[in-house]
Design a protein around this motif. Structure first.
Motif, PDB file in Angstrom:
ATOM      1  N   SER A  65       7.431  13.840   3.318  1.00  0.00           N
ATOM      2  CA  SER A  65       8.520  12.964   3.743  1.00  0.00           C
ATOM      3  C   SER A  65       8.190  11.502   3.475  1.00  0.00           C
ATOM      4  CB  SER A  65       8.816  13.183   5.231  1.00  0.00           C
ATOM      5  OG  SER A  65       9.761  12.246   5.705  1.00  0.00           O
ATOM      6  N   VAL A  66       6.989  11.072   3.864  1.00  0.00           N
ATOM      7  CA  VAL A  66       6.641   9.664   3.661  1.00  0.00           C
ATOM      8  C   VAL A  66       6.461   9.356   2.178  1.00  0.00           C
ATOM      9  CG1 VAL A  66       5.620   9.409   5.949  1.00  0.00           C
ATOM     10  CG2 VAL A  66       4.160  10.064   4.046  1.00  0.00           C
ATOM     11  N   ARG A  67       6.004  10.346   1.408  1.00  0.00           N
ATOM     12  CA  ARG A  67       5.904  10.130  -0.037  1.00  0.00           C
ATOM     13  C   ARG A  67       7.286   9.899  -0.637  1.00  0.00           C
ATOM     14  NH1 ARG A  67       4.181  14.740  -4.363  1.00  0.00           N
ATOM     15  NH2 ARG A  67       6.244  15.472  -3.727  1.00  0.00           N
ATOM     16  N   HIS A  68       8.248  10.698  -0.184  1.00  0.00           N
ATOM     17  CA  HIS A  68       9.621  10.567  -0.683  1.00  0.00           C
ATOM     18  C   HIS A  68      10.193   9.186  -0.371  1.00  0.00           C
ATOM     19  CE1 HIS A  68      13.726  11.658  -1.759  1.00  0.00           C
ATOM     20  NE2 HIS A  68      14.128  11.244  -0.567  1.00  0.00           N
ATOM     21  N   GLN A  69       9.770   8.611   0.761  1.00  0.00           N
ATOM     22  CA  GLN A  69      10.291   7.308   1.167  1.00  0.00           C
ATOM     23  C   GLN A  69       9.502   6.147   0.576  1.00  0.00           C
ATOM     24  OE1 GLN A  69      11.757   7.238   5.444  1.00  0.00           O
ATOM     25  NE2 GLN A  69      10.637   9.165   5.473  1.00  0.00           N
ATOM     26  N   GLY A  70       8.491   6.461  -0.238  1.00  0.00           N
ATOM     27  CA  GLY A  70       7.760   5.415  -0.934  1.00  0.00           C
ATOM     28  C   GLY A  70       6.794   4.630  -0.074  1.00  0.00           C
ATOM     29  N   ILE A  71       6.272   5.253   0.977  1.00  0.00           N
ATOM     30  CA  ILE A  71       5.385   4.550   1.897  1.00  0.00           C
ATOM     31  C   ILE A  71       3.988   4.413   1.296  1.00  0.00           C
ATOM     32  CG2 ILE A  71       4.486   4.539   4.251  1.00  0.00           C
ATOM     33  CD1 ILE A  71       7.613   4.399   3.774  1.00  0.00           C
ATOM     34  N   THR A  72       3.334   3.295   1.567  1.00  0.00           N
ATOM     35  CA  THR A  72       1.974   3.069   1.091  1.00  0.00           C
ATOM     36  C   THR A  72       1.014   4.043   1.765  1.00  0.00           C
ATOM     37  OG1 THR A  72       2.423   0.722   0.736  1.00  0.00           O
ATOM     38  CG2 THR A  72       0.109   1.385   0.912  1.00  0.00           C
ATOM     39  N   ILE A  73       0.186   4.697   0.962  1.00  0.00           N
ATOM     40  CA  ILE A  73      -0.793   5.650   1.472  1.00  0.00           C
ATOM     41  C   ILE A  73      -2.189   5.088   1.236  1.00  0.00           C
ATOM     42  CG2 ILE A  73      -1.708   7.988   1.322  1.00  0.00           C
ATOM     43  CD1 ILE A  73       1.113   7.907   2.383  1.00  0.00           C
ATOM     44  N   SER A  74      -2.963   5.000   2.308  1.00  0.00           N
ATOM     45  CA  SER A  74      -4.329   4.498   2.221  1.00  0.00           C
ATOM     46  C   SER A  74      -5.305   5.664   2.309  1.00  0.00           C
ATOM     47  CB  SER A  74      -4.590   3.503   3.360  1.00  0.00           C
ATOM     48  OG  SER A  74      -5.932   3.093   3.374  1.00  0.00           O
ATOM     49  N   GLY A  75      -6.432   5.546   1.611  1.00  0.00           N
ATOM     50  CA  GLY A  75      -7.499   6.533   1.716  1.00  0.00           C
ATOM     51  C   GLY A  75      -7.468   7.604   0.656  1.00  0.00           C
ATOM     52  N   ALA A  76      -6.289   8.015   0.228  1.00  0.00           N
ATOM     53  CA  ALA A  76      -6.173   9.091  -0.755  1.00  0.00           C
ATOM     54  C   ALA A  76      -6.515   8.575  -2.150  1.00  0.00           C
ATOM     55  CB  ALA A  76      -4.764   9.673  -0.745  1.00  0.00           C
ATOM     56  N   ALA A  77      -7.252   9.390  -2.914  1.00  0.00           N
ATOM     57  CA  ALA A  77      -7.589   9.005  -4.282  1.00  0.00           C
ATOM     58  C   ALA A  77      -6.332   8.873  -5.131  1.00  0.00           C
ATOM     59  CB  ALA A  77      -8.545  10.033  -4.888  1.00  0.00           C
ATOM     60  N   ASP A  78      -5.357   9.736  -4.875  1.00  0.00           N
ATOM     61  CA  ASP A  78      -4.068   9.678  -5.565  1.00  0.00           C
ATOM     62  C   ASP A  78      -3.064   9.034  -4.618  1.00  0.00           C
ATOM     63  OD1 ASP A  78      -1.688  10.012  -6.865  1.00  0.00           O
ATOM     64  OD2 ASP A  78      -1.795  12.201  -7.009  1.00  0.00           O
ATOM     65  N   ALA A  79      -2.844   7.746  -4.785  1.00  0.00           N
ATOM     66  CA  ALA A  79      -1.974   7.009  -3.869  1.00  0.00           C
ATOM     67  C   ALA A  79      -0.529   7.477  -3.935  1.00  0.00           C
ATOM     68  CB  ALA A  79      -2.050   5.509  -4.166  1.00  0.00           C
ATOM     69  N   GLU A  80      -0.157   8.166  -5.032  1.00  0.00           N
ATOM     70  CA  GLU A  80       1.203   8.691  -5.157  1.00  0.00           C
ATOM     71  C   GLU A  80       1.363  10.027  -4.434  1.00  0.00           C
ATOM     72  OE1 GLU A  80       3.616   6.968  -6.579  1.00  0.00           O
ATOM     73  OE2 GLU A  80       2.198   5.349  -7.004  1.00  0.00           O
ATOM     74  N   LEU A  81       0.252  10.593  -3.979  1.00  0.00           N
ATOM     75  CA  LEU A  81       0.232  11.868  -3.253  1.00  0.00           C
ATOM     76  C   LEU A  81       0.813  13.024  -4.063  1.00  0.00           C
ATOM     77  CD1 LEU A  81       0.965  11.409   0.560  1.00  0.00           C
ATOM     78  CD2 LEU A  81      -1.161  11.980  -0.595  1.00  0.00           C
ATOM     79  N   ASN A  82       0.616  12.981  -5.371  1.00  0.00           N
ATOM     80  CA  ASN A  82       0.953  14.155  -6.166  1.00  0.00           C
ATOM     81  C   ASN A  82      -0.122  15.227  -6.018  1.00  0.00           C
ATOM     82  OD1 ASN A  82       3.386  13.111  -7.373  1.00  0.00           O
ATOM     83  ND2 ASN A  82       2.069  11.750  -8.578  1.00  0.00           N
TER      84      ASN A  82
END
Length: 392
Positions: A368-385
């Motif tokens: 859900s947050v990926r769909h809304q374009g929210i900034t993701i911290s910590g993940a190597a893939d910031a796009e969360l694919n």
């Protein structure tokens, strides 16, 4: 590190800041998570209660585990305060020190209308980000100690391990300047408190706008920071992100924190009456534009599953950190053991921590947050694919 040895347990709310997880990796301390009360209508987690803490301590004691310390986040980013005094009364007879992440409460000591500080309520250690509401420079903070459960020399040794040997005197002098400013004006928070109170009253009267307050939670939390204003436009069928975009792009209103269903604003010593009035007028415009238009549309199904529920821990954060990893598509990660910290930011509360099993709720929330374009911290893939999982 000053309170726990490797293998000891730290009882901590699951909505703790990302820095706590980093400390667990460094120290080898094992977390015992307490799930805070969660309001799905606001998508906001509150505090923890003394009863929850007592149950957690008893569970560990029955299993023969040593509790090194308890860490509490109070206030939360949204200003929700836990009953630190009640928590201390559970811990201290057992010889367990209480650490409080009071990052957003450095101002509490300086007005009678503000909540009691952690130290006043019996905390042994309290960490305050002086720069957040007070006027020191960014990155400057203070660590306060009280009582004799924590060894001050051990704290000093740990600070030497973790801090630079070349401290910034610019930051240190800004802390002293902030202290001096407060010491010279005992009524310095009168105006910000009046502004915040009046603004909340005005916002609450706007059709389609709701304001977060203690009745939004079932638990008996003692206070919400009166200088935090959290509003929701869900009744206008707007998500927090949509409302924030409209307020920023159309009215140049900059929020402190935005979530899936709410927007938070921080009133501080620099807030002027005209700033607050601009927020009120912008919220009125938001209501006028969307209240009647959206009332004719079908209601959007915008319920949020709590990302902190039904947590399953397979490895400690330190064990997971040093385990071999492999990358999988996020859609294929259900049931895998997460190998990295995945944290929408702000507010900096991890949805998945290394060592936790990827559940349906956490995966749905992240999608859900990926769909809304929210900034993701910590993940190597910031796009969360994709995410990293432990290769066991």
């Amino acid at each position: 590190m000053a309170t726990c040895s490797p293998g000891d347990y730290l009882i901590v709310p699951r909505n703790c800041h990302i820095s706590v997880i980093s400390a667990l990796v460094l120290s080898g301390v094992v977390p015992k998570y307490i799930i805070p009360e969660y309001n799905s209508g606001w998508d906001i987690a509150g505090g923890i209660t003394p009863l929850q803490l007592d149950e957690a301590v008893k569970e560990l004691e029955e299993d023969g585990k040593r509790v090194g310390a308890v860490l509490v986040t109070s206030p939360t980013y949204h200003g929700v305060c836990s009953n630190v005094q009640g928590i201390a009364s559970v811990c201290h007879p057992r010889g367990i020190p209480v650490i409080v992440d009071e990052a957003h409460g450095a101002h509490f000591r300086f007005h009678d209308s503000l909540p009691s500080t952690a130290i006043e309520q019996g905390a042994d250690l309290a960490v305050q980000s002086t720069h957040k509401v007070l006027c020191s420079l960014t990155q400057s903070s203070m660590l306060h100690m009280s009582g004799d459960l924590v060894d001050v020399d051990k704290v000093s040794q740990c600070l030497q391990l973790l801090q630079s040997s070349s401290p910034s005197y610019l930051l240190l002098s800004s802390l002293d300047a902030a202290r001096d400013q407060l010491s010279q004006n005992r009524n310095i928070f009168d105006e910000p408190l009046a502004i915040a109170s009046e603004t909340k009253d005005k916002l609450a009267r706007i059709p389609g706008i709701s304001v977060l307050d203690l009745p939004c939670f079932a638990s008996d939390f003692p206070a919400i920071d009166p200088l935090r204003i959290t509003l929701s436009a869900s009744n206008l069928q707007l998500s927090g992100y949509e409302a924030d975009d409209i307020l920023y792009e159309g009215h140049q209103i900059v929020s402190e924190l935005v979530g899936t269903r709410a927007v938070t604003f921080a009133v501080n010593l620099g807030t002027r009456v005209q700033d607050a009035e601009k927020l009120v007028q912008s919220a009125k415009h938001l209501s006028e534009k969307h209240f009647f238009a959206n009332s004719l549309k079908p209601v959007k199904e915008n319920r949020v599953h709590g990302p902190l529920e039904n947590i399953s821990v397979h490895l400690s954060p330190r064990e997971a950190f040093f385990t071999e990893k492999r990358r999988v598509k996020i859609e294929d990660s259900l049931g895998e053991i997460c190998g990295e910290l995945i944290c929408p930011y702000p507010p900096g509360i991890p949805v998945l921590i290394p060592g936790e099993v990827v559940t349906h709720d956490s995966l749905s929330y992240l999608m859900s947050v990926r769909h809304q374009g929210i900034t993701i911290s910590g993940a190597a893939d910031a796009e969360l694919n994709s995410i990293l999982v432990c290769d066991l």
